[in-house]
Design an enzyme around this catalytic site. Structure first.
Site, PDB file in Angstrom:
ATOM      1  CG  PHE A 138      -1.775   1.291   1.233  1.00 13.01           C
ATOM      2  CD1 PHE A 138      -2.915   1.202   0.176  1.00 13.01           C
ATOM      3  CD2 PHE A 138      -1.689   2.374   2.126  1.00 13.01           C
ATOM      4  CE1 PHE A 138      -3.969   2.512   0.520  1.00 13.01           C
ATOM      5  CE2 PHE A 138      -2.429   3.389   2.032  1.00 13.01           C
ATOM      6  CZ  PHE A 138      -3.408   3.455   1.079  1.00 13.01           C
ATOM      7  CG  ASP A 223       5.456   3.393   1.569  1.00 13.23           C
ATOM      8  OD1 ASP A 223       5.493   3.937   2.819  1.00 13.23           O
ATOM      9  OD2 ASP A 223       4.273   3.460   1.168  1.00 13.23           O
ATOM     10  CE  LYS A 253      -0.751   5.434   7.782  1.00 10.79           C
ATOM     11  NZ  LYS A 253      -0.717   4.865   6.679  1.00 10.79           N
TER      12      LYS A 253
HETATM   13  C1  LIG Z   1      -0.673   5.448   5.160  1.00 10.56           C
HETATM   14  C2  LIG Z   1       0.319   4.682   4.205  1.00 10.56           C
HETATM   15  C3  LIG Z   1       0.475   5.520   2.960  1.00 10.56           C
HETATM   16  C4  LIG Z   1      -0.267   6.802   2.570  1.00 10.56           C
HETATM   17  O1  LIG Z   1      -0.216   7.705   3.446  1.00 10.56           O
HETATM   18  P1  LIG Z   1      -1.505   8.773   3.445  1.00 10.56           P
HETATM   19  O2  LIG Z   1      -0.871  10.096   4.414  1.00 10.56           O
HETATM   20  O3  LIG Z   1      -2.611   8.311   3.654  1.00 10.56           O
HETATM   21  O4  LIG Z   1      -1.526   9.518   2.105  1.00 10.56           O
HETATM   22  C5  LIG Z   1       1.446   5.089   2.323  1.00 10.56           C
HETATM   23  N1  LIG Z   1       2.266   4.056   2.312  1.00 10.56           N
HETATM   24  C6  LIG Z   1       2.087   3.376   3.590  1.00 10.56           C
HETATM   25  C7  LIG Z   1       3.181   2.109   3.774  1.00 10.56           C
HETATM   26  C8  LIG Z   1       0.990   3.616   4.436  1.00 10.56           C
HETATM   27  O5  LIG Z   1       0.834   3.134   5.544  1.00 10.56           O
END
Ligand SMILES: *Cc1c(COP(=O)(O)O)cnc(C)c1O
Length: 404
Positions: A138, A223, A253
């Site tokens: 994700f 990520d 986050k």
């Molecule tokens: C939450 C998340 C995102 C997206 O972040 P947003 O602040 O919702 O745009 C991308 N990558 C990972 C691994 C995430 O947990």
């Protein structure tokens, strides 16, 4: 969707893209959330790994209040001292030389993918556009982010696929070795998958991944939006592996402890294509966000914070294995890393989250029929024990339900 001027239920005017729990909170302190009626819930999801220091952490709150009295926004056409301070700290603690600030994780991903393509373009290899990602990943909800992750249900119905995105089975490095080629720009991976259900890539695989990228002249993007910033018990998850530093890394986050702040970190080499005018943001890196981010980051970096994550994570792993032994009909597998804990279930995970809520315990869902525990990094041993007791009662309820 019914849109009426006088809604029958208040949610009617909210775009119905979320499956929401029938629960609202009025305030939060540490790992505790309170409804308007004053009912307390133990928060073991922390806004999906976002309020990493718990709700209303005193130092972060003070930084917010102090900055709110001074200056919120000026635009990136001026120098922003708070940005320089937080960028300096992020670079001090990581591989990075430069940082671009955003308001979200998705925007940090956008910046990372653009940085990778622009790097090869600046090197005279504009044909290198392919971004290789992994199933179960994700990366956010923009077009580039949904195609980087490739989750079919997130791209369906949104028009023709974007060119230049390749997807491989999770952790299949042999498939990666075969897929890397003269049109590859970058590999993007979460060292520990979050939404995919707390799946950690073995540490040795990260090392091999780095070597494969070097061999093929490809950039490596991590990520760490969910697994970074102390979540695994080190500041960043990649630090668990030898020789596995990325070229580009996305964080967000927990960086603002719930205030919207994201960042794309890069080595000077990887960022070479990103020159004046090639990217930008109105709000990214505004003084208010930077003051909060700096306060939160410094708290997360404290050795005591990271030691607490390792201690509580150790307790959870042991206690959850115990639960699995007692409830093999409910719990199939314990996985994840640090306080990114995945519990793969036999009964439906959504139904189980509701049973946990009945016990006033908040947990997150995840892929592979998992529930995730993503509590505050500052969760106390007493709160951790309470979480396990509540989970045990939820397991008991799930068993009764299955027998009924
Ligand atoms: C939450 C998340 C995102 C997206 O972040 P947003 O602040 O919702 O745009 C991308 N990558 C990972 C691994 C995430 O947990």
């Amino acid at each position: 969707m019914s849109l009426q001027s006088t809604p029958t239920v208040p949610e009617d005017h909210i775009l119905a893209v979320y499956n929401r729990a029938p629960l609202a909170f009025e305030r939060g302190v540490g790992a505790r959330l309170y409804t308007a009626e004053g009912e307390a819930y133990l928060d073991c999801l922390a806004g999906i790994a976002t309020t990493g220091l718990g709700h209303c952490h005193p130092k972060v709150l003070q930084a917010l209040k102090d900055q709110a009295d001074k200056l919120w926004h000026v635009s990136n056409i001026f120098r922003i001292p708070g940005q320089e301070a937080l960028a300096g700290r992020l670079c001090e603690e990581t591989f990075a030389d430069v940082v671009f600030f955003t308001n979200s994780g998705t925007e940090a991903i956008e910046c990372a993918l653009k940085t990778a393509r622009k790097f090869h373009w600046a090197n005279g290899q504009p044909e290198r556009i392919d971004i290789i990602g992994f199933e179960g990943a994700f990366h956010g909800r923009s077009y580039a982010a949904v195609y980087a992750a490739g989750n079919p249900s997130y791209v369906e119905g949104f028009g023709p696929p974007l060119p230049g995105y390749v997807h491989l089975p999770f952790g299949d490095l042999d498939a990666l070795a075969a897929a890397l080629g003269p049109t590859t720009a970058a590999v993007i991976i979460e060292p520990v998958q979050g939404e995919g259900g707390a799946r950690a890539l073995p540490e040795a695989d990260l090392t091999r991944l780095r070597a494969l990228c070097d061999e093929h002249g490809v950039l490596l993007i991590y990520d760490e939006i969910q697994c970074g910033l102390g979540r695994t018990g080190k500041l960043f998850a990649y630090e668990w592996a030898e020789n596995a530093t990325p070229d580009v890394m996305c964080v967000a986050k927990a960086l603002g402890d719930g205030f919207p702040v994201g960042a794309c970190l890069a080595s000077a080499r990887a960022a070479k294509g990103m020159t004046v005018g090639s990217h930008g943001s109105t709000y990214g890196g505004n003084p208010l966000a930077m003051a909060v981010g700096l306060a939160a980051f410094n708290e997360i970096c404290r050795p005591e914070t990271l030691a607490n994550v390792r201690e509580i994570a150790g307790y959870f792993t042991q206690a959850l294995k115990g639960l699995q032994d007692r409830y093999p009909d409910i719990i199939a597998e314990i996985r994840g890393k640090g306080l990114l804990v995945g519990v793969r279930l036999i009964p439906n995970n959504r139904a189980f989250m509701s049973l946990a809520r009945d016990e006033h315990l908040l947990i997150a869902g995840g892929g592979d029929n998992c529930v995730r525990l993503l509590p505050s990094l500052l969760l106390t041993p007493e709160e951790a024990r309470e979480a396990i007791e509540k989970l045990e009662r939820a397991c008991e309820a799930a068993r009764r339900k299955a027998a009924a």
